[in-house]
Design a protein around this motif. Structure first.
Motif, mmCIF file in Angstrom:
data_model
loop_
_atom_site.group_PDB
_atom_site.id
_atom_site.type_symbol
_atom_site.label_atom_id
_atom_site.label_comp_id
_atom_site.label_asym_id
_atom_site.label_seq_id
_atom_site.Cartn_x
_atom_site.Cartn_y
_atom_site.Cartn_z
ATOM 1 N N ILE A 493 0.844 -1.191 0.000
ATOM 2 C CA ILE A 493 0.000 0.000 0.000
ATOM 3 C C ILE A 493 0.880 1.242 0.000
ATOM 4 O O ILE A 493 1.819 1.364 0.797
ATOM 5 N N ALA A 494 0.573 2.188 -0.891
ATOM 6 C CA ALA A 494 1.324 3.436 -0.962
ATOM 7 C C ALA A 494 1.088 4.273 0.289
ATOM 8 O O ALA A 494 0.011 4.220 0.888
ATOM 9 N N PRO A 495 2.079 5.082 0.716
ATOM 10 C CA PRO A 495 1.932 5.891 1.936
ATOM 11 C C PRO A 495 0.722 6.813 1.906
ATOM 12 O O PRO A 495 0.044 6.992 2.917
ATOM 13 N N GLU A 496 0.411 7.418 0.751
ATOM 14 C CA GLU A 496 -0.700 8.378 0.680
ATOM 15 C C GLU A 496 -2.052 7.712 0.873
ATOM 16 O O GLU A 496 -3.036 8.374 1.216
ATOM 17 N N VAL A 497 -2.133 6.380 0.663
ATOM 18 C CA VAL A 497 -3.397 5.685 0.905
ATOM 19 C C VAL A 497 -3.658 5.579 2.408
ATOM 20 O O VAL A 497 -4.817 5.595 2.860
ATOM 21 N N LEU A 498 -2.582 5.520 3.177
ATOM 22 C CA LEU A 498 -2.708 5.409 4.628
ATOM 23 C C LEU A 498 -2.758 6.775 5.295
ATOM 24 O O LEU A 498 -3.420 6.949 6.323
ATOM 25 N N SER A 499 -2.068 7.748 4.722
ATOM 26 C CA SER A 499 -2.015 9.083 5.343
ATOM 27 C C SER A 499 -1.946 10.142 4.259
ATOM 28 O O SER A 499 -1.087 10.074 3.365
ATOM 29 N N ARG A 500 -2.832 11.154 4.346
ATOM 30 C CA ARG A 500 -2.867 12.213 3.347
ATOM 31 C C ARG A 500 -1.688 13.175 3.499
ATOM 32 O O ARG A 500 -1.518 14.092 2.699
ATOM 33 N N ASN A 501 -0.866 13.012 4.555
ATOM 34 C CA ASN A 501 0.317 13.862 4.707
ATOM 35 C C ASN A 501 1.305 13.672 3.557
ATOM 36 O O ASN A 501 2.160 14.514 3.309
ATOM 37 N N PHE A 502 1.216 12.536 2.869
ATOM 38 C CA PHE A 502 2.129 12.273 1.769
ATOM 39 C C PHE A 502 1.549 12.695 0.421
ATOM 40 O O PHE A 502 2.215 12.585 -0.596
ATOM 41 N N GLY A 503 0.310 13.155 0.420
ATOM 42 C CA GLY A 503 -0.320 13.565 -0.828
ATOM 43 C C GLY A 503 -1.632 12.854 -1.029
ATOM 44 O O GLY A 503 -2.078 12.057 -0.196
ATOM 45 N N ASN A 504 -2.278 13.131 -2.136
ATOM 46 C CA ASN A 504 -3.563 12.530 -2.432
ATOM 47 C C ASN A 504 -3.402 11.215 -3.188
ATOM 48 O O ASN A 504 -2.388 10.971 -3.842
#
Length: 638
Positions: A493-504
Motif C-alpha cells: 500500500i502506498a503511503p498516501e493511501v494510509l495518510s494524506r500527509n504524503f499527498g492525495n
C-alpha cells in the motif's frame, strides 16, 4: 466468402483444369511421337543381359536362346549362355563352364572366372586348338598384339611315387595328387635334368588358360572390331563377303522404326500421361473437398469457442456444470475460492466463487465493471460472470502456471526457478499492463492491489494482472481520487493511501505497489522479513538501497555480468517507484521506458528512507521536493 461465390469460383477453376489437361495431353502425344522415333530398331540382335549386373552381350558374342546365330561371330567360343541362376557362362567342350565377369569390346578383352573344382582335371587332354582366346601379351602395342597369334601354355604331367614328394614339391599339382602318388607338372620341357626314373607320363595340357588360377583376362584377336567400337559405331558380319567371317563397321540406326510402331509407342506414352492427369485432377478435387470440409469444421469450432469466450452471464447451475460440481480447487482467497472449469473441449477457465457474506457486492461490481472494459495481453480476460440471487461467481481465462508468487518466493536453500531474463520480461509485461489500465482504457482504472499473488502466468510465463476487486474508475483528466478507507495489501500500500500527509491518492499508488513487486522479484523474498538473522535486512528495500548506494554486493545468486545488470536495473527502477511522495515517482509510461532502456542511462533515485539526507545520484544530484503537496481531488465514481 458466400457459398454461391465459392461454387462459382470452384466451377471456373474446374473448367480451367480440364482445359489445361487437354492441352497437356496433346503435348504429351506429340512428345511421345518424337520419343518413339528415337527408339532403336527392335530386332533379335539388340543388346541382351543375363542380369542387370552382368556385362551386356552383343557382337561378336551372342546369347544362346535370346539372339539369332547371325548376331554373333561364327565360332563356338563366342556363344554365351545364361545359367539357371542368371549368370553369364562361356561353355567349352567337355562341360568346362567359365563365368563371364566383364567384356571390354574396344580393347577386345574378356574377364573369366572358374567357380571351383580342379581346373587341371578339366583341361587335361582337352583340345583347345580352336579356342579363340589367348593370354594377353605384355609389352606389345595394340596394333602388334592384334597381328600376333594366340599364345598357348604347354604343361607335361608326370605321376611319381610319394617318396619323391620333397624333391618335386614346387611342381606338385595338389588337386590331382593322392596319398599314394603325386602329380607334378613341368612347362615346355622344363623337366629335362630331373630324375624321373620313379615317375611315369600322366598327360599333357596345351591351353591359353593358366590352370594355376581361377581368374583369367584373355584377349581375342579375330574378329577385329576394336576400331569400330572406338569410333562409336557398331560391328557386324559383312554379308556381301564370301568368306562369311569378314566384319564391317556400321552406324547404329536411331530412326529405324515404322509408322505403326511409332503410333503404338506414342499411344502408350500419351495414354499414360492422360491417365496420370485424370488421377491428379481427381486427387485435386478430393483434396479441395476435404479442405473445404475442414475449413467449415474449423470455422464452426471457432465460432463456438468465441461465443464461449465473450463475457457472458451464467446461472449458478451453469457454474456447477462448468466446474464439474466444484471438483478441482485451485486456491482460496479472502474474497472467494477459485476452481478449475471447462467451457468446451478446448477452453479451460478459472471460476472464482465469491463469499456471499462479505461486503455489499462492491467487489463483484468492481471486477465486472473494470474487466469488462479491458482487452490487453497482460491483463487477465473476464470470460463471464454469475449473479444468481445470493450466488455470485466470476469466470476468467485459465492460466496454467498460477501466480508469480510461487516462483519468486522459493523455499530456503532452493534456486529461483525463473531466469533473470524471464524475470525482466515479466517485469516489462506487468508494467505495460498497468500502463494500459492507466492510459489505454476509456476511463482510468486504478488497481490498488498489485502484488505477486495477483500476477498470473500463462503457459509461456507471460504475465497477466488479475483480481480487480479493489479497483476504482476515474477520469483520465483527473490526477487523484478521494477515499474513505484504505484498501490493498499491507507491504504494497502506498503511503498516501494510509495518510494524506504524503499527498492525495492517484494512479501513482499503483506505481508504488509495482515498485515493491520489483524489489521482491529481485530479492526473492518478502520485502518485510523478520526471519533474517541480520536486523538490517528486515526491511529489504532499505537494505537494498544502502547496498546499491555503496556499490556492495547484493548477496543474491547471480552467474554473470548480464544477470547482474538485470538485477541492478530492476532494483533501481523499483526504488524510483517506492518514493514516499507521489510526485517523486515516475508514471508507468516512464517506468516501461526505464525497464526497456539501458542500465547506464538510469539515475540513482533519492533515498526514500532518510528524509534529512540529501539525495544521492549516479552522476547527478536531484533536489528534494517539499513535503506539502496539493493535488486536485475528485470523488470516486460509482
Amino acid at each position: 466468402m458466400s457459398m454461391k461465390l465459392f461454387k462459382a469460383r470452384f466451377t471456373s477453376g474446374a473448367h480451367k483444369l480440364v482445359r489445361t489437361m487437354l492441352i497437356y495431353s496433346l503435348f504429351c502425344f506429340i512428345l511421345a511421337v518424337d520419343v518413339a522415333e528415337a527408339v532403336p530398331i527392335q530386332d533379335d540382335c539388340k543388346v541382351r543381359r543375363c542380369n542387370h549386373q552382368d556385362p551386356p552381350v552383343r557382337f561378336p558374342f551372342r546369347l544362346e536362346g535370346q539372339q539369332s546365330p547371325h548376331c554373333g561371330y561364327p565360332h563356338p567360343g563366342f556363344q554365351l549362355s545364361c545359367s539357371e541362376n542368371k549368370q553369364t557362362l562361356l561353355k567349352i567342350p567337355r562341360s568346362l563352364e567359365l563365368l563371364v565377369k566383364h567384356i571390354d569390346y574396344e580393347a577386345q578383352r574378356i574377364d573369366l572366372y572358374f567357380p571351383g573344382g580342379c581346373l587341371w582335371r578339366q583341361l587335361l587332354d582337352l583340345n583347345l586348338s580352336a579356342f579363340p582366346f589367348a593370354v594377353e601379351q605384355q609389352g606389345f602395342s595394340r596394333l602388334k598384339a592384334r597381328r600376333s597369334q594366340p599364345a598357348e601354355s604347354n604343361y607335361t604331367l608326370f605321376e611319381c611315387s610319394s617318396q619323391e614328394k620333397a624333391l618335386y614339391k614346387r611342381y606338385r599339382v595338389a588337386c590331382l595328387s593322392t596319398p599314394g602318388s603325386q602329380i607334378i607338372a613341368f612347362t615346355s620341357g622344363a623337366y629335362y635334368g630331373f630324375n624321373l626314373l620313379n615317375c611315369s607320363y600322366f598327360g599333357k595340357i596345351s591351353t591359353p588358360i593358366s590352370p594355376y588360377g581361377i581368374r583369367f583376362q584373355l584377349r581375342w584377336y579375330k574378329p577385329d572390331c576394336g576400331d569400330c567400337e572406338a569410333q562409336g559405331r557398331g560391328c557386324r558380319l559383312n554379308n556381301n563377303n564370301s568368306t562369311k567371317e569378314q566384319t564391317e563397321c556400321f552406324y547404329i540406326p536411331k530412326n529405324h522404326i515404322g509408322l505403326g510402331e511409332r503410333l503404338m509407342v506414342a499411344g502408350i506414352v500419351s495414354g499414360s500421361s492422360i491417365a496420370a492427369a485424370i488421377a491428379i485432377a481427381v486427387g485435386w478435387r478430393y483434396r479441395l473437398d476435404k479442405k473445404e470440409k475442414e475449413s467449415q469444421v474449423k470455422i464452426e469450432k471457432f465460432l463456438e469457442d468465441y461465443k464461449e469466450l465473450k463475457p457472458s452471464r451464467y446461472s449458478y447451475a451453469d457454474i456447477k456444470r462448468i466446474t464439474n460440481h466444484f471438483k478441482d480447487k485451485l486456491g482460496q482467497g479472502g474474497y472467494g475460492t477459485v476452481f478449475k472449469g471447462r467451457l468446451s473441449s478446448d477452453v479451460l477457465v478459472a471460476v472464482k466463487v465469491l463469499n456471499n457474506f462479505k461486503g455489499n457486492g462492491e467487489e463483484f461490481i468492481n471486477e465486472v465493471g473494470s474487466m469488462g472494459r479491458i482487452h490487453h495481453v497482460n491483463v487477465t480476460r473476464l470470460v463471464g460472470f454469475c449473479a444468481d440471487g445470493y450466488d455470485r461467481a466470476l469466470v476468467y481465462e485459465y492460466l496454467p502456471n498460477e501466480s508469480l508468487e510461487k516462483f519468486i518466493f522459493a523455499a530456503e536453500g532452493k534456486d529461483r526457478s525463473l531466469s533473470w531474463e524471464k524475470l525482466q520480461d515479466i517485469a516489462v509485461g506487468v508494467a505495460k499492463g498497468i500502463e494500459y489500465l492507466h492510459q489505454g482504457c476509456e476511463q482510468r482504472i486504478l488497481h490498488f492491489d498489485i502484488k505477486p499473488h495477483n500476477i498470473l502466468l500463462d503457459h509461456n510465463f507471460n504475465p497477466k494482472i488479475s483480481d480487480f476487486g479493489l479497483a476504482k474508475l476515474c477520469s483520465k483528466e483527473q490526477s487523484a481520487i478521494s477515499m474513505t478507507t484504505a484498501r490493498g495489501t499491507m507491504g504494497y500500500i502506498a503511503p498516501e493511501v494510509l495518510s494524506r500527509n504524503f499527498g492525495n491518492v492517484s494512479y501513482k499508488s499503483d506505481v508504488y505497489s509495482f515498485g515493491m513487486l520489483l524489489l521482491e522479484m529481485v530479492g526473492g523474498r518478502k520485502n518485510i522479513d523478520v526471519t533474517v538473522e541480520n536486523t538490517s535486512q528486515v526491511y529489504f528495500p532499505e537494505w537494498a538501497y544502502d547496498r546499491l548506494d555503496k556499490g556492495e554486493e547484493f548477496g543474491i545468486r547471480i552467474e554473470d555480468d548480464a544477470q547482474t545488470g538485470i538485477a541492478k536495473k530492476l532494483m533501481i527502477v523499483g526504488l524510483w517507484c517506492i518514493q514516499w511522495y507521489p510526485v517523486d515517482r515516475p508514471s508507468m509510461k516512464v517506468v516501461v521506458q526505464m525497464l526497456e532502456g539501458e542500465l547506464d542511462v538510469l539515475t540513482m533515485p533519492p533515498n526514500p528512507f532518510a528524509s534529512t539526507d540529501p539525495p544521492k545520484t549516479m552522476g547527478a544530484t536531484t533536489p528534494r521536493k517539499p513535503v506539502n503537496r496539493d493535488l486536485p481531488t475528485i470523488s470516486e465514481m460509482e
